[in-house]
Each structure stands twice: as C-alpha cells, then as structure tokens.
Scaffold this active site. Structure first.
Site, short mmCIF file in Angstrom:
data_model
loop_
_atom_site.label_atom_id
_atom_site.label_comp_id
_atom_site.label_asym_id
_atom_site.label_seq_id
_atom_site.Cartn_x
_atom_site.Cartn_y
_atom_site.Cartn_z
N SER A 162 22.49 90.51 44.30
CA SER A 162 21.85 89.28 44.24
C SER A 162 24.04 88.09 44.28
O SER A 162 24.34 87.77 44.55
CB SER A 162 22.51 88.79 42.36
OG SER A 162 22.48 87.47 42.23
N HIS A 211 18.62 88.55 46.30
CA HIS A 211 18.24 88.04 45.55
C HIS A 211 18.61 86.54 45.37
O HIS A 211 20.02 86.64 45.02
CB HIS A 211 18.38 88.53 44.20
CG HIS A 211 18.08 88.31 43.01
ND1 HIS A 211 16.80 88.01 42.64
CD2 HIS A 211 19.09 87.30 42.16
CE1 HIS A 211 16.72 87.87 41.13
NE2 HIS A 211 17.80 87.25 41.23
N ASP A 243 19.68 83.15 43.40
CA ASP A 243 18.98 83.35 41.59
C ASP A 243 19.47 80.90 41.88
O ASP A 243 20.06 80.29 41.99
CB ASP A 243 20.65 82.79 40.65
CG ASP A 243 20.35 84.32 40.18
OD1 ASP A 243 18.92 84.83 39.53
OD2 ASP A 243 21.49 84.84 40.38
N MET A 271 19.15 77.18 38.97
CA MET A 271 19.52 76.69 37.98
C MET A 271 19.51 75.25 38.29
O MET A 271 19.54 74.85 39.42
CB MET A 271 20.64 77.31 37.54
CG MET A 271 20.36 78.96 37.27
SD MET A 271 22.42 79.41 36.83
CE MET A 271 22.69 81.51 37.18
N HIS A 299 14.61 83.91 42.04
CA HIS A 299 14.58 83.12 40.58
C HIS A 299 15.07 81.81 40.21
O HIS A 299 16.04 81.18 40.20
CB HIS A 299 15.55 84.32 40.16
CG HIS A 299 15.29 84.10 38.62
ND1 HIS A 299 16.60 85.63 38.08
CD2 HIS A 299 14.65 83.77 37.78
CE1 HIS A 299 16.89 85.22 36.98
NE2 HIS A 299 14.95 84.19 36.86
N MET A 330 15.00 79.86 37.59
CA MET A 330 15.44 79.47 36.10
C MET A 330 15.27 78.04 35.89
O MET A 330 16.39 77.71 35.36
CB MET A 330 17.06 80.62 35.79
CG MET A 330 17.33 81.87 35.42
SD MET A 330 18.58 82.44 36.11
CE MET A 330 18.12 82.73 37.29
N MET A 374 14.98 89.91 32.09
CA MET A 374 16.01 89.23 32.14
C MET A 374 16.94 90.93 30.97
O MET A 374 16.39 90.71 30.48
CB MET A 374 16.17 87.98 31.50
CG MET A 374 15.42 87.32 32.76
SD MET A 374 16.52 87.11 34.34
CE MET A 374 18.05 87.70 34.03
N GLY A 423 21.74 82.12 33.52
CA GLY A 423 22.62 81.69 33.40
C GLY A 423 24.09 81.67 34.35
O GLY A 423 24.50 80.81 35.40
N PHE A 424 24.33 82.81 33.60
CA PHE A 424 24.98 83.28 34.59
C PHE A 424 25.78 84.59 35.04
O PHE A 424 25.64 85.64 34.45
CB PHE A 424 26.94 83.14 32.99
CG PHE A 424 26.40 81.76 32.89
CD1 PHE A 424 27.76 80.59 34.20
CD2 PHE A 424 25.94 81.45 31.89
CE1 PHE A 424 28.03 79.60 33.16
CE2 PHE A 424 26.07 79.75 31.34
CZ PHE A 424 27.26 79.23 32.17
N ASP A 432 16.94 92.32 36.16
CA ASP A 432 18.33 91.64 36.15
C ASP A 432 19.07 91.24 35.28
O ASP A 432 18.85 90.29 33.87
CB ASP A 432 17.75 90.67 36.89
CG ASP A 432 18.41 89.54 37.25
OD1 ASP A 432 19.34 89.76 37.99
OD2 ASP A 432 17.87 88.05 37.71
C1 DX5 Z 1 21.63 85.61 35.88
C2 DX5 Z 1 20.94 86.15 37.14
C3 DX5 Z 1 20.91 87.21 37.88
C4 DX5 Z 1 22.48 87.82 38.22
C5 DX5 Z 1 22.79 88.82 37.54
O1 DX5 Z 1 21.32 84.03 35.52
O2 DX5 Z 1 19.85 85.20 37.25
O3 DX5 Z 1 20.59 87.61 39.26
O4 DX5 Z 1 23.33 87.54 39.34
O5 DX5 Z 1 24.49 89.33 37.86
P1 DX5 Z 1 24.91 90.21 37.18
O6 DX5 Z 1 24.89 91.35 38.35
O7 DX5 Z 1 26.85 90.11 37.52
O8 DX5 Z 1 25.00 90.85 36.10
ZN ZN Z 2 18.30 86.50 38.44
#
Ligand code: DX5
Ligand code: ZN
Length: 229
Positions: A10, A35, A37, A39, A68, A70, A139, A144-145, A177
């Site tokens: 990611s 991947h 993300d 947001m 992805h 969000m 999830m 978010g983080f 994820d």
């Molecule tokens: C969270 C993201 C994830 C994130 C996963 O909102 O959707 O893709 O990057 O990160 P780790 O593996 O650090 O939990």
């Molecule tokens: Zn993600």
C-alpha cells in the site's frame, strides 16, 4: 479451484517525498499489484492522494494498480481514476450514490470492480450487488490511516464471504486491508482472504522483497488450509 494469493503493498506507507521511488520499490520487492488509497476528508477524516498520483504510478510501474476509493461519492469520482489507469477500482458499500450502477459502469469501462466493507458492515451489505463485483475488500482497520492494529472481529465475516463464494454465489477474490503482518495474515488467509494489502509492515521492513515472500508463503499455507475445510 484454489484461489491464488496476491500481495499488494500500500503506497500510503511509502515516502511521500519520493512516491515514485516507493512505487518502484514495491514492484521490485515482488508486489503483485500496487494498492493506492484515495481519501476525500469526508468519508474518512483524512486526505491522501488523487488521480495524478495514480497517473504517476501508471507511468512508473508495470504491475496493475488497485485503487481504493474511501470517498463519499464514488459515482462522481470513479471515472477520473479509471482514466488515470486503475486496473481494479474498489468502492465502499457505505458510500452514497448509486453503488450498483457505479460497479457496473466500472466494469463497462474494462476495469475490475470491487466492493469494500468497513469493519462493522455485515456481509449482508453485499446482497444487492452479487455479480456486479469481482472482489470484496474487508477492511480490517477503520479506514483513514495506515499503521493501525488488525481488528480480529472481522474474521467471521471473511469466513462467511468465503463460504458464499465457494458455494457458487459468485466467485470473488477476498481482500483484507489494514494491520496485516506475518501473524494477522495467517488469521485472515485462514478465513479465506487471498488478496493481502500491507502498508507499514512492508515499507518498514529492512528487506521488503524477503518480507513480501514471507507474507506470501504464510498466506498460501493458511489459505490452503481454509480451502480444504
Ligand atoms: C487504511 C488503508 C490501508 C492502509 C493499510 O485506510 O485503506 O490500505 O494503507 O496500512 P497498514 O498496512 O499500515 O495498516
Ligand atoms: Zn486501502
């Protein structure tokens, strides 16, 4: 047929001063896809990257891009990410707008549609959309983080979706994820997950290539056991 395991680094855990290097590092380490993300500061309380970062990754690496979203309005934003080069586009079942129509539009544009579920969202939220998605993204943290802890309460839902898929409802890949490492990947793949997304665990590893290989071996072993059940 046994589902194959994919390992997706990611980019959110990459170096935001050198995102292209991070994407190249993920590819060189043996990531099957990257991947990304996205947001919107509304669906989740954070902002991350937009279509230009996806476009940069599309130019830089050869592996597919799994995007992805969000975001509250995937119906409004999907096209920009398709044009930017997404191979898979994951939208959330909890989002607003026409979810089924958006999944069908994604597929109509030659992109693989996926539906993501927050930790508390039950598998029943998939019901209206079976047949319209090729992947379910469970999830395993609150989105978010990066860098959060895996939520084990999601495991029964993964098993439930795996059983539905095995029973022929529609064959789908199951992604997980958030909070994945060598321990939690065994739990997730043991429940039937075959697409493993990992941010901090991979980017913080001293040897990312070896860590991708270890994650893959652990997932394959656990998924094999799930498949025999
Ligand atoms: C969270 C993201 C994830 C994130 C996963 O909102 O959707 O893709 O990057 O990160 P780790 O593996 O650090 O939990
Ligand atoms: Zn993600």
């Amino acid at each position: 047929m046994k589902p194959t395991v994919s390992i997706l680094p990611s980019l959110l855990a990459g170096d935001f001063g050198r995102l292209e290097d991070s994407a190249l590092k993920a590819e060189a380490a043996g990531g099957d896809a990257l991947h990304l993300d996205i947001m919107d500061g509304h669906f989740v309380p954070n902002l991350s990257m937009g279509p230009d970062v996806v476009r940069m990754a599309r130019r830089s690496v050869r592996i597919p891009l799994s995007v992805h979203l969000m975001v509250t309005r995937p119906d409004v934003l999907a096209d920009a990410f398709i044009e930017a080069g997404a191979a898979t586009l994951l939208i959330h079942a909890e989002a607003q707008g026409d979810i089924g129509g958006t999944l069908r539009r994604i597929r109509g544009k030659g992109v693989r549609p996926g539906l993501a579920l927050n930790p508390e969202t039950p598998a029943a939220a998939l019901d209206p959309y079976w047949g319209a998605f090729d992947e379910v993204l469970c999830m395993t943290v609150h989105p978010g983080f990066g860098g959060q802890s895996f939520i084990p309460e999601v495991l029964p839902k993964i098993s439930e979706i795996f059983s539905m898929s095995q029973a022929g409802r529609a064959t789908v890949d199951i992604g997980v994820d958030g909070g994945l490492d060598l321990d939690t990947v065994r739990q997730a793949a043991g429940a039937g997950a075959n697409i493993i997304i990992a941010g901090s665990f991979l980017f913080k590893a001293a040897d990312m290539g070896r860590t991708v290989a270890n994650l893959r071996a652990a997932a394959e072993e656990a998924l094999g056991a799930a498949d025999d059940n």
